[in-house]
Motif scaffolding. Structure first.
Motif, short mmCIF file in Angstrom:
data_model
loop_
_atom_site.label_atom_id
_atom_site.label_comp_id
_atom_site.label_asym_id
_atom_site.label_seq_id
_atom_site.Cartn_x
_atom_site.Cartn_y
_atom_site.Cartn_z
N LYS A 1 0.82 -1.20 0.00
CA LYS A 1 0.00 0.00 0.00
C LYS A 1 0.86 1.26 0.00
CE LYS A 1 -1.61 2.08 3.56
NZ LYS A 1 -2.30 2.60 4.75
N LEU A 2 1.94 1.26 0.77
CA LEU A 2 2.77 2.46 0.89
C LEU A 2 3.90 2.50 -0.12
CD1 LEU A 2 3.08 3.19 4.71
CD2 LEU A 2 1.41 4.00 3.06
N LEU B 1 -1.58 6.31 -7.99
CA LEU B 1 -2.31 7.26 -7.16
C LEU B 1 -3.62 7.65 -7.83
CD1 LEU B 1 0.59 9.68 -6.11
CD2 LEU B 1 -0.28 7.69 -4.86
N SER B 2 -4.58 8.07 -7.03
CA SER B 2 -5.84 8.58 -7.55
C SER B 2 -5.62 9.98 -8.12
CB SER B 2 -6.88 8.64 -6.44
OG SER B 2 -6.53 9.64 -5.50
N GLY B 3 -6.66 10.51 -8.75
CA GLY B 3 -6.56 11.86 -9.27
C GLY B 3 -6.24 12.90 -8.20
N PRO B 4 -7.00 12.94 -7.08
CA PRO B 4 -6.69 13.89 -6.01
C PRO B 4 -5.31 13.67 -5.39
CG PRO B 4 -8.94 13.10 -5.79
CD PRO B 4 -8.30 12.26 -6.85
N GLN B 5 -4.89 12.41 -5.26
CA GLN B 5 -3.56 12.15 -4.71
C GLN B 5 -2.46 12.65 -5.65
OE1 GLN B 5 -4.05 7.90 -4.13
NE2 GLN B 5 -4.12 8.14 -1.92
N THR B 6 -2.66 12.46 -6.95
CA THR B 6 -1.69 12.97 -7.92
C THR B 6 -1.65 14.49 -7.89
OG1 THR B 6 -2.05 11.05 -9.36
CG2 THR B 6 -1.06 13.00 -10.36
N GLU B 7 -2.82 15.11 -7.77
CA GLU B 7 -2.87 16.57 -7.66
C GLU B 7 -2.11 17.03 -6.41
OE1 GLU B 7 -6.08 20.21 -6.94
OE2 GLU B 7 -6.80 18.16 -7.26
N LEU B 8 -2.29 16.32 -5.31
CA LEU B 8 -1.59 16.67 -4.08
C LEU B 8 -0.08 16.53 -4.26
CD1 LEU B 8 -1.32 17.33 -1.10
CD2 LEU B 8 -1.92 14.95 -0.57
N LEU B 9 0.36 15.43 -4.85
CA LEU B 9 1.80 15.24 -5.09
C LEU B 9 2.36 16.42 -5.88
CD1 LEU B 9 3.61 11.98 -6.13
CD2 LEU B 9 4.07 14.11 -7.33
N ASN B 10 1.68 16.79 -6.95
CA ASN B 10 2.17 17.90 -7.77
C ASN B 10 2.17 19.21 -7.01
OD1 ASN B 10 2.55 16.19 -9.98
ND2 ASN B 10 0.49 16.53 -10.77
N GLY C 1 -5.76 7.80 2.51
CA GLY C 1 -4.55 7.62 1.71
C GLY C 1 -3.46 8.64 1.95
N LYS C 2 -3.42 9.22 3.15
CA LYS C 2 -2.44 10.26 3.45
C LYS C 2 -1.01 9.72 3.42
CE LYS C 2 -4.32 11.24 7.43
NZ LYS C 2 -5.38 10.21 7.39
N SER C 3 -0.78 8.59 4.08
CA SER C 3 0.57 8.03 4.12
C SER C 3 1.02 7.53 2.75
CB SER C 3 0.64 6.89 5.14
OG SER C 3 0.37 7.36 6.45
N VAL C 4 0.07 7.01 1.97
CA VAL C 4 0.38 6.53 0.63
C VAL C 4 0.98 7.64 -0.21
CG1 VAL C 4 -0.57 5.54 -1.49
CG2 VAL C 4 -1.49 4.83 0.72
N VAL C 5 0.27 8.75 -0.28
CA VAL C 5 0.74 9.86 -1.11
C VAL C 5 1.97 10.51 -0.51
CG1 VAL C 5 -0.75 11.65 -0.11
CG2 VAL C 5 -0.04 11.81 -2.50
N VAL D 1 3.23 18.37 6.66
CA VAL D 1 2.67 17.54 7.73
C VAL D 1 1.35 16.90 7.29
CG1 VAL D 1 3.74 18.93 9.54
CG2 VAL D 1 1.40 19.43 8.85
N VAL D 2 1.14 15.67 7.75
CA VAL D 2 -0.13 14.94 7.57
C VAL D 2 -0.85 14.99 8.91
CG1 VAL D 2 -1.08 12.64 7.31
CG2 VAL D 2 0.66 13.44 5.72
N PHE D 3 -2.10 15.46 8.90
CA PHE D 3 -2.75 15.80 10.17
C PHE D 3 -4.22 15.38 10.17
CE2 PHE D 3 -5.03 18.96 12.83
CZ PHE D 3 -4.41 18.72 14.04
N ASP D 4 -4.65 14.75 11.28
CA ASP D 4 -6.06 14.40 11.49
C ASP D 4 -6.36 14.57 12.99
OD1 ASP D 4 -8.58 13.38 11.72
OD2 ASP D 4 -8.07 11.32 11.20
#
Length: 398
Positions: A10-11, A17-26, A52-56, A166-169
């Motif tokens: 998974k990691l 990656l999904s569309g939103p995850q790819t957008e986040l990476l960019n 999917g925070k840790s994945v991206v 940072v990844v935050f929840d």
């Protein structure tokens, strides 16, 4: 179905990656390009458990390290010194295991926050980009037992890195000494370039929206009507031993099925086994094996143990069995789950209450946060048992 190395897969930075995850990476990579010469910049990734925070995050880090180590001379990210920090020993094992098989990642690229801060203070050298997974686990007060003498992990990380991601929840805050809120995080945005990206697509729990809403509500103590869902195996048990037998059968068939519990049964780090008993059910808590390189969730033998929020946070399971322990009961007057902090056995979670408004309510919030974490581990199924007979009966009625 996923297999017993599902977390590593998974990691993996090579995972699509999904569309939103790819957008986040960019977005993050562009942010780093723009601010790599700044004194301090902060990028915040928000999202609930399973989005999917840790994945991206690891995909972002692989991109940064590939360019840092192989980029051309005109690449603004070439030669930068970057790190991933996570205040979670099980997740750290996972990241380092992945790094061992990736050409542009090294095990030394991943560290615990206190170690990173203390090393930086000793050498006087700043990192260029630091990515922080599970930032809600960062300390918000000194913890001298763990060699952190300053006031706040994030404050110190910002001191020793030019760019921090940072990844935050806030719904995964588990201790008073990591008492994060959105408002507290906002104070670190002030006075420096900052961006925020919110992930909201659920990738873990493969259930209908109605079932996911039922699980999310339960993690907040609310009881909703339960609908049939052919895509997700949600079961309520009156017998914990039967739950465990069914979970073992699923594990034999699919793998990656584990039993979890709220932290309501005595457990001490003294080298001895400690057990959870519910009627005919009797099984030990997870053993503390700091020298074990494989994370608890991925070890096949841990089907014979009961995991806690600390061993499972950040990991996926095919099926999760969850014991709702004595700190949780049915509040008939309000038709919801009530919380008894005095029955919660994780006393360390409530240490360092100075400065916390309404500490009794904060204790209940911590317990429900931990419940939320363990309820959202199962991809294909969730099996539930409650210690409180009235709560068992009410859950069966939902």
């Amino acid at each position: 179905m996923t297999t017993d190395n599902a977390a590593t897969h998974k990691l993996s930075p090579g995972r699509a990656l999904s569309g939103p995850q790819t957008e986040l990476l960019n977005r993050v990579v562009s942010f780093c390009e723009q601010h790599h010469r700044d004194e301090s910049a902060l990028f915040v990734i928000e999202g609930a458990a399973g989005t999917g925070k840790s994945v991206v995050l690891n995909a972002i880090f692989n991109t940064l390290q590939t360019r840092a180590r192989n980029g051309r001379g005109d690449d603004p990210l070439q030669g930068l010194q970057n790190m991933v920090i996570v205040n979670h020993p099980e997740m750290l094992k996972l990241y380092r295991n992945i790094a061992a098989i990736m050409p542009n990642l090294r095990k030394s690229d991943y560290e615990r926050p206190t170690t990173f801060i203390n090393k930086s203070a000793k050498t006087g050298k700043r990192a260029d980009i630091v990515l922080v997974d599970e930032a809600h686990l960062l300390l918000t007060r000194p913890d001298r037992y763990n060699h952190f003498a300053q006031q706040n992990h994030l404050e110190e990380i910002l001191r020793w890195a030019r760019i921090v991601v940072v990844v935050f929840d806030p719904l995964q805050v588990l201790k008073f000494k990591s008492h994060w809120s959105v408002d507290l995080l906002d104070t670190f945005r002030k006075g420096r370039p900052s961006e925020t990206f919110h992930l909201d697509t659920q990738f873990r729990v493969a259930a209908s929206p109605a079932t996911r809403s039922w699980i999310d509500a339960l993690g907040q103590g609310r009881l909703l009507p339960r609908r049939k869902d052919p895509s997700f195996d949600l079961r309520i048990y009156d017998d914990c031993a039967m739950l465990y037998a069914d979970l073992c059968a699923c594990n034999a068939k699919y793998g990656l099925c584990r039993l979890l519990s709220t932290y309501d049964y005595p457990y001490t780090l003294n080298g001895e086994d400690h057990f959870i008993t519910e009627g005919a059910f009797h099984l030990r808590w997870d053993r503390s094996l700091p020298t074990e390189k494989q994370p608890w969730a991925e070890r096949p033998d841990t089907i014979d143990e009961v995991g806690s929020v600390y061993t499972i946070q950040g990991f996926d399971l095919n099926y999760a069995g969850v014991i709702l322990g004595p700190s949780l009961f049915y509040d008939a007057a309000h038709d919801r789950i009530g919380v008894r902090p005095e029955r919660y056995e994780d006393s360390a979670a409530f240490q360092g209450r100075d400065g916390i408004a309404a500490p009794d309510e904060a204790k209940k919030r911590v317990i429900l946060n931990a419940l939320n974490v363990i309820l959202t581990r199962g991809i294909h199924g969730l099996f539930l048992y409650a210690h409180d007979p009235a709560l068992r009966k009410r859950l069966l009625q939902t």
